[in-house]
Design an enzyme around this catalytic site. Structure first.
Site, short mmCIF file in Angstrom:
data_model
loop_
_atom_site.label_atom_id
_atom_site.label_comp_id
_atom_site.label_asym_id
_atom_site.label_seq_id
_atom_site.Cartn_x
_atom_site.Cartn_y
_atom_site.Cartn_z
N SER A 88 0.83 -1.19 0.00
CA SER A 88 0.00 0.00 0.00
C SER A 88 0.87 1.26 0.00
O SER A 88 1.67 1.47 -0.91
CB SER A 88 -0.95 -0.05 1.20
OG SER A 88 -1.86 1.02 1.19
N HIS A 191 -8.50 2.19 0.90
CA HIS A 191 -8.74 1.27 -0.22
C HIS A 191 -10.22 0.99 -0.42
O HIS A 191 -10.62 -0.14 -0.72
CB HIS A 191 -7.98 -0.05 -0.02
CG HIS A 191 -6.52 0.13 0.27
ND1 HIS A 191 -5.72 0.93 -0.50
CD2 HIS A 191 -5.73 -0.36 1.26
CE1 HIS A 191 -4.49 0.91 -0.01
NE2 HIS A 191 -4.48 0.15 1.06
#
Length: 270
Positions: A88, A191
């Site tokens: 990420s 996300h």
């Protein structure tokens, strides 16, 4: 977060000094004042300091700086990676380790990404949970719930993201099925559609960023394929991150740098 490392190693302290030399976000205190606050003497003061550090506008640049400080110490020890990967937000650190971004650019991108995500999440109440089960077990149990399977971390863990009420409902349902659920201490629903708008604003930032060439391969967050082209990290806010297994490629050790928001120490796991 990284205080012991910065005290012990000039290389780590130099990274924090470099971060402190960058312009602070408008209306925000210098980052080192948030990460290394003065002693707190009441529970309320501790909670206020933790809440400030957990804010995206502070947490992401702090994690990025602590990660680069750990990287600097590893390099001092003569440890050089043959390839890197970042989970990420960690893709920015990985690109820095691979030579694609210089340190100041990586730190600036961390701050800009945080700004984009905090603006996108303004007015929402997002949450995330980690579930100790694989995608095949969890996904059928999410029918009718407005949540996103945001991170497919492996065969025994996924992360769900969404509005807090929906996440609370998912946690109740999954726990009723006997699954272990951990509520993550995060500022929003990463996300997920809650922060999706950040992808467009961060893309504008990336369009104006100078990228170098790859000195070593970077494993892509989404596919685990190696990257060698000149490119930037994926924009923030992607709703689905599926992680395939990293290829061996003749490499026999994985070293993971783990900065912590609270606790003073960063850890390196191999």
């Amino acid at each position: 977060m990284g205080a012991d490392l910065a005290v012990a190693f000039d290389e780590a302290r130099a990274v924090w000094d470099g971060q402190a030399a960058l312009p602070a976000m408008p209306g925000q205190p210098p980052l080192h004042r948030v990460v290394f606050p003065p002693p707190a003497f009441t529970r309320e003061e501790v909670e206020a300091q933790e809440a400030s550090l957990t804010r995206m506008i502070h947490a992401q640049p702090a994690i990025g700086t602590a990660s680069l400080a750990l990287l600097a110490v590893l390099e001092r020890a003569g440890i050089r990676a043959d390839a890197v990967a970042g989970h990420s937000f960690g893709e920015i650190t990985a690109l820095c380790a691979a030579g694609v971004l210089d340190r100041n650019t990586a730190l600036s991108l961390a701050a800009e990404r945080a700004r984009c995500m905090e603006e996108a999440a303004a007015g929402s109440d997002g949450a995330m949970i980690a579930v100790a089960a694989g995608r095949e077990r969890v996904e059928p149990l999410l029918q009718g719930l407005d949540v996103v399977l945001a991170n497919d971390n492996g065969p025994e863990q996924v992360v769900l993201s969404g509005a807090r009420a929906a996440i609370d409902g998912a946690a109740t349902r999954l726990e009723a099925e006997g699954l272990r659920v951990v509520r993550l201490k995060v500022a929003s629903a990463f996300h997920s559609p809650v922060v999706a708008q950040a992808a467009e604003t961060f893309r504008t930032v990336l369009d104006g960023t100078a990228f170098g060439s790859f000195a070593i391969p970077v494993y892509a967050n989404l596919t685990a394929a190696t990257l060698w082209r000149r490119r930037g990290p994926r924009p923030a806010g992607r709703a689905d991150r599926r992680h395939g297994p990293l290829p061996r490629d003749g490499r026999d050790a994985l070293c993971r740098r783990c900065p912590h928001l609270r606790g003073g120490r960063g850890r390196v796991r191999c």
